[in-house]
Design a protein around this motif. Structure first.
Motif, PDB file in Angstrom:
ATOM      1  N   ILE A 131     -10.381  -2.589  51.184  1.00 42.74           N
ATOM      2  CA  ILE A 131     -10.494  -1.283  50.825  1.00 42.74           C
ATOM      3  C   ILE A 131      -9.946  -0.242  51.550  1.00 42.74           C
ATOM      4  N   LYS A 132      -9.988  -0.399  53.175  1.00 42.03           N
ATOM      5  CA  LYS A 132      -9.148   0.232  54.100  1.00 42.03           C
ATOM      6  C   LYS A 132      -7.705   0.347  53.698  1.00 42.03           C
ATOM      7  N   LEU A 133      -7.101  -0.903  53.459  1.00 40.60           N
ATOM      8  CA  LEU A 133      -5.634  -0.964  53.062  1.00 40.60           C
ATOM      9  C   LEU A 133      -5.318  -0.184  51.751  1.00 40.60           C
ATOM     10  N   ILE A 134      -6.235  -0.381  50.759  1.00 41.26           N
ATOM     11  CA  ILE A 134      -5.922   0.531  49.749  1.00 41.26           C
ATOM     12  C   ILE A 134      -5.863   1.920  49.924  1.00 41.26           C
ATOM     13  N   GLN A 135      -7.065   2.467  50.579  1.00 45.32           N
ATOM     14  CA  GLN A 135      -7.277   3.761  50.964  1.00 45.32           C
ATOM     15  C   GLN A 135      -5.907   4.209  51.993  1.00 45.32           C
ATOM     16  N   ASP A 136      -5.419   3.429  52.958  1.00 43.64           N
ATOM     17  CA  ASP A 136      -4.208   3.707  53.559  1.00 43.64           C
ATOM     18  C   ASP A 136      -3.148   4.105  52.852  1.00 43.64           C
ATOM     19  N   GLU A 137      -2.748   2.884  51.682  1.00 45.16           N
ATOM     20  CA  GLU A 137      -1.786   3.111  50.920  1.00 45.16           C
ATOM     21  C   GLU A 137      -1.729   4.371  49.865  1.00 45.16           C
ATOM     22  N   LEU A 138      -2.795   4.634  49.471  1.00 46.14           N
ATOM     23  CA  LEU A 138      -3.190   5.997  48.769  1.00 46.14           C
ATOM     24  C   LEU A 138      -2.882   7.216  49.642  1.00 46.14           C
ATOM     25  N   GLU A 139      -3.342   7.317  50.991  1.00 48.57           N
ATOM     26  CA  GLU A 139      -3.015   8.317  51.941  1.00 48.57           C
ATOM     27  C   GLU A 139      -1.324   8.467  52.204  1.00 48.57           C
ATOM     28  N   GLN A 140      -0.416   7.443  51.889  1.00 52.41           N
ATOM     29  CA  GLN A 140       0.593   7.524  52.323  1.00 52.41           C
ATOM     30  C   GLN A 140       1.443   8.075  51.119  1.00 52.41           C
ATOM     31  N   LYS A 141       0.806   8.156  49.948  1.00 50.61           N
ATOM     32  CA  LYS A 141       1.541   8.635  48.643  1.00 50.61           C
ATOM     33  C   LYS A 141       1.266  10.244  48.693  1.00 50.61           C
TER      34      LYS A 141
END
Length: 141
Positions: A131-141
């Protein structure tokens, strides 16, 4: 104190044109506390069921210990497993004292948890990390 993890601790909306994110939640400490806990760190955990990210304050680093010396804890989630009751009934030794039977059952449950049920804490940590990795990726967009 600074932080690790996501940049924001609060989010509103999911649609791009109305999305708002801020770093609202913080950890403050005085100079005395900072000197006392010099290795303290703050981590912004992943958003799970709220619009606020939980903050994790770790005052001292984790000390690795021997997992075999860890206290035995009954996991309530075991009750949901279809084979648990049968395991208990077949594992309980009636011909020995109760303390000895409990000790034997403890060994059986530890092995069963590792081999059949799976380590719930490790699975939970894996899912939270995903979940953290997905949220980090979304934050980068």
């Amino acid at each position: 104190m600074g932080f690790g993890g996501n940049k924001f601790t609060w989010k509103r909306r999911r649609v791009v044109n109305t999305f708002v994110a801020k770093r609202l939640d913080r950890v403050l400490c005085c100079a005395h506390a900072r000197l006392k806990w010099q290795e303290a760190k703050v981590t912004h955990l992943p958003f799970l069921s709220s619009d606020h990210a939980p903050l994790y304050v770790q005052l001292s680093p984790m000390v690795g210990g021997n997992p075999k010396r860890r206290l035995f804890c009954f996991e309530a989630a075991w009750l949901s497993h279809e084979g648990f009751k049968e395991l208990l009934l077949s594992s309980w030794k009636k011909n020995i004292t109760t303390p000895a039977a409990l000790k034997q059952l403890q060994k059986t449950l530890r092995r069963w948890n590792r081999e059949v049920f799976g380590d719930v804490q490790n699975r939970k940590e894996k899912l939270v990390n995903e979940i953290k990795l997905i949220q980090d990726e979304l934050e980068q967009k």
